[in-house]
Design a protein around this motif. Structure first.
Motif, PDB file in Angstrom:
ATOM      1  N   TRP A 213      26.297 -41.648  -8.664  1.00 19.26           N
ATOM      2  CA  TRP A 213      27.195 -42.772  -8.372  1.00 19.26           C
ATOM      3  C   TRP A 213      28.191 -42.420  -7.264  1.00 19.26           C
ATOM      4  CZ3 TRP A 213      27.794 -47.508  -7.688  1.00 19.26           C
ATOM      5  CH2 TRP A 213      29.050 -48.097  -7.586  1.00 19.26           C
ATOM      6  N   GLY A 214      28.641 -41.203  -7.263  1.00 13.78           N
ATOM      7  CA  GLY A 214      29.614 -40.804  -6.241  1.00 13.78           C
ATOM      8  C   GLY A 214      29.083 -41.063  -4.832  1.00 13.78           C
ATOM      9  N   GLU A 215      27.840 -40.701  -4.611  1.00 14.28           N
ATOM     10  CA  GLU A 215      27.233 -40.906  -3.276  1.00 14.28           C
ATOM     11  C   GLU A 215      27.001 -42.396  -3.001  1.00 14.28           C
ATOM     12  OE1 GLU A 215      24.638 -36.787  -3.405  1.00 14.28           O
ATOM     13  OE2 GLU A 215      23.704 -38.568  -2.549  1.00 14.28           O
ATOM     14  N   LYS A 217      28.673 -44.869  -4.231  1.00 13.08           N
ATOM     15  CA  LYS A 217      29.979 -45.490  -4.007  1.00 13.08           C
ATOM     16  C   LYS A 217      30.467 -45.225  -2.584  1.00 13.08           C
ATOM     17  CE  LYS A 217      34.538 -44.963  -5.787  1.00 13.08           C
ATOM     18  NZ  LYS A 217      35.404 -44.352  -6.765  1.00 13.08           N
ATOM     19  N   GLU A 218      30.260 -44.013  -2.149  1.00 13.50           N
ATOM     20  CA  GLU A 218      30.653 -43.630  -0.797  1.00 13.50           C
ATOM     21  C   GLU A 218      29.902 -44.488   0.240  1.00 13.50           C
ATOM     22  OE1 GLU A 218      33.019 -41.814   0.190  1.00 13.50           O
ATOM     23  OE2 GLU A 218      32.424 -41.926   2.315  1.00 13.50           O
ATOM     24  N   MET A 219      28.660 -44.781  -0.087  1.00 14.33           N
ATOM     25  CA  MET A 219      27.817 -45.550   0.829  1.00 14.33           C
ATOM     26  C   MET A 219      28.209 -47.039   0.837  1.00 14.33           C
ATOM     27  SD  MET A 219      23.777 -45.719   0.335  1.00 14.33           S
ATOM     28  CE  MET A 219      23.509 -47.011  -0.782  1.00 14.33           C
ATOM     29  N   LYS A 221      31.009 -48.428  -0.513  1.00 15.05           N
ATOM     30  CA  LYS A 221      32.461 -48.624  -0.382  1.00 15.05           C
ATOM     31  C   LYS A 221      32.951 -49.922  -1.047  1.00 15.05           C
ATOM     32  CE  LYS A 221      32.871 -45.955   3.897  1.00 15.05           C
ATOM     33  NZ  LYS A 221      31.508 -45.420   3.929  1.00 15.05           N
ATOM     34  N   GLU A 227      34.334 -52.553  -8.086  1.00 17.64           N
ATOM     35  CA  GLU A 227      33.602 -51.325  -8.405  1.00 17.64           C
ATOM     36  C   GLU A 227      32.805 -51.418  -9.715  1.00 17.64           C
ATOM     37  OE1 GLU A 227      35.734 -47.608  -7.773  1.00 17.64           O
ATOM     38  OE2 GLU A 227      34.294 -46.690  -9.165  1.00 17.64           O
TER      39      GLU A 227
END
Ligand SMILES: [Fe+2]
Ligand SMILES: [Fe+2]
Length: 540
Positions: A213-215, A217-219, A221, A227
């Motif tokens: 999820w971290g990646e 989310k980064e993608m 935004k 969220e």
């Protein structure tokens, strides 16, 4: 399952938008986008703001299906008013371009009388100066040709109008795309990236390649408020594995409408990609999950929104090696280059195949054959039927070709010989010219003229002629818009009495009488052909 890794759920619909309107192929080229903006979007929005209840009633009337009526039940008028104001504010160049096309048409109509067009260049509206060539046909009818590649590099091509809207889809019903803009709500996540952005490929790779999820989310935004919604679009559950074709011959699968996947041990070809998402339904279907990891060729027959569906093209772009499209006439407003359209939305390796040109691959080929009609007699060249040969088998994907002149097929038969299986659309009533091309006209067309020039495919007599000409052993009626997941792009609902159904029933009966296998495809179908004879039968 690897811990913490997430896939994009198979029922997340991702609608490509152009200023909140569902993006289809005329909303990419600046000139056709400008005309649709002023002559379709603004007109529908104005009308809705003035009389929302008229729209609400019209949407409920089956006779008005596919008409210019917004599907918001008479509500959300303020949001539409705001969308209209925002579009006016953000797109002055497109409005200027649309007005300039009007003005240029008027200049040509009133001042181009068969004499030199040279003096008219300086009269052309400023917005179009340097972007058009003025021409006559051999009967001295004036027209203009746009220098399309330059328009894509001008201020008129503004990628900031493009975005993607993500939401959960649980059924087939979706509002008709040509008349209902999409609006923000608590259940949609609006991803503001243009179609050619790398993020689009990264997003759809998540259907089969999970990431934490971290990646993600980064993608994507997402703003903090969106969220939880964005996170809910992902799942740790992997999709079922794809079952590749392992035979030595040929497998074709019908995925709905004109979308057919043809696979051999050497090559995979997807015709007119239009996919349903994956969710519970009474109508069984192949979906994205039934596509191979890599597709050698996506082949597009013509530039209608049910054959060039960005919503599907963007999903599969990352796995497509080559796109094969018909050649366009070169700059005429009604016939924008499909090659430029696809390149500008981020497709790589887009190859134009002109009439009677072939593309060879291991043990086979694709040939683009002429496609008559179904375009309201407009000068549109971007259309082809495709003959696919694999080993000694030949399959003709004729899409919406209308057999207006049987002699064409006599000539083609001499060139290509027998065809084993023919796939033919028989939407023989067709919408009138203005349904699709109306916004491009700068003068009102007489109703009778409009009604007479339809986007109609072959009827029974035309279809049987075509089948007989090629001595086909199998006939499949397809591209009928009847799968329930096509409602938002087709707005067609037939009954048993509708002409496309009765005419195609006649075709099926007539074929059966003469020992030709015939069927009207619906939903899904798979055919396996083993024991292909190789090489010597390939050439004709
Ligand atoms: Fe069509
Ligand atoms: Fe079609």
């Amino acid at each position: 399952m690897k811990d913490g890794l997430l896939y994009l759920r198979p029922n997340i619909q991702v609608e490509p938008l152009f200023d909140y309107w569902y993006a289809w192929s005329h909303l990419i080229p600046p000139a056709t986008a400008a005309r649709n903006l002023t002559e379709r979007h603004f007109k529908i929005m104005d009308s809705y703001i003035n009389a929302p209840q008229v729209h609400a009633n019209a949407v409920k009337n089956p006779k008005l299906l596919g008409g210019p009526f917004m599907d918001y039940g008479g509500k959300r008028v303020d949001e539409i008013r705001e969308l209209r104001a925002q579009t006016k504010r953000l797109r002055p160049h497109l409005i200027e371009l649309s007005d300039a096309i009007n003005a240029l048409d008027e200049i040509l109509r009133t001042q181009a009388k068969g004499f030199s067009l040279q003096p008219l260049y300086h009269l052309a509206p400023d917005a179009l100066k340097g972007y058009v060539e003025l021409v006559y046909d051999l009967n001295h009818n004036p027209s203009f040709r746009l220098i399309e590649p330059l328009l894509y590099q001008s201020r008129y091509y503004d990628r900031s109008a493009q975005s993607l809207m993500l939401s959960v889809l649980t059924g087939d019903d979706r509002p008709f795309v040509l008349s209902t803009p999409r609006l923000e709500s608590d259940s949609v996540f609006h991803l503001r990236v243009p179609f050619d952005d790398e993020v689009v490929d990264e997003l759809f790779r998540l259907k089969s390649n999970p990431r934490p999820w971290g990646e993600i989310k980064e993608m994507l935004k997402p703003p903090e408020s969106s969220e939880p919604l964005a996170r809910s679009f992902f799942t740790p559950d992997p999709p079922p594995p794809y079952s590749p074709y392992r035979g030595s011959g040929l497998r074709w699968r019908y995925l709905g409408h004109a979308c057919i996947l043809l696979e051999t041990p050497d090559v995979s070809i997807l015709f007119d990609p239009v996919l349903s998402y994956t969710y519970e339904s009474e109508v069984s279907r192949y979906t994205y999950q039934d596509l191979p990891d890599s597709i050698d060729y996506v082949v597009i027959t013509h530039n209608h929104q049910d054959h060039v569906l960005f919503e599907t093209i963007l999903q599969i772009r990352h796995k497509v090696k080559n796109f094969i499209v018909p050649t366009s006439a070169g700059g005429f407003l009604q016939d924008p280059s499909l090659k430029l359209i696809l390149k500008n939305i981020g497709c790589r390796n887009v190859i134009e195949l002109d009439q009677m040109e072939s593309l060879e691959f291991e043990n086979g080929s694709i040939t683009a054959l002429p496609f008559l009609g179904e375009h309201s007699d407009l000068n549109i060249r971007c259309k082809a039927a495709h003959l696919a040969r694999v080993g000694n088998r030949s399959l003709l994907f004729a899409a919406d070709s209308c057999n207006l002149e049987p002699r064409l097929y006599e000539h083609l038969f001499r060139a290509v010989g027998n065809v084993d299986a023919i796939f033919l659309g028989m939407e023989c009533d067709g919408a009138p010219l203005t349904w699709l091309y109306g916004p491009l006209l700068t003068r009102k067309i007489e109703r009778a003229m409009d009604e007479s020039r339809r986007l109609a495919g072959s009827n029974f007599a035309q279809a049987i002629d075509l089948v007989r000409q090629f001595n086909s052993k199998e006939t499949y009626v397809y591209a009928m818009g009847q799968e329930p997941w096509l409602g938002h792009i087709m707005s067609l609902k037939y009954t048993e009495e509708s002409r496309p159904i009765t005419e195609s029933n006649r075709l099926i009966q007539e074929c059966s009488k003469h020992g030709i296998y015939a069927e009207r495809l619906f939903g899904e179908k798979e055919i396996l052909i083993e024991n292909l004879c190789v090489k010597e039968a390939v050439s004709h």
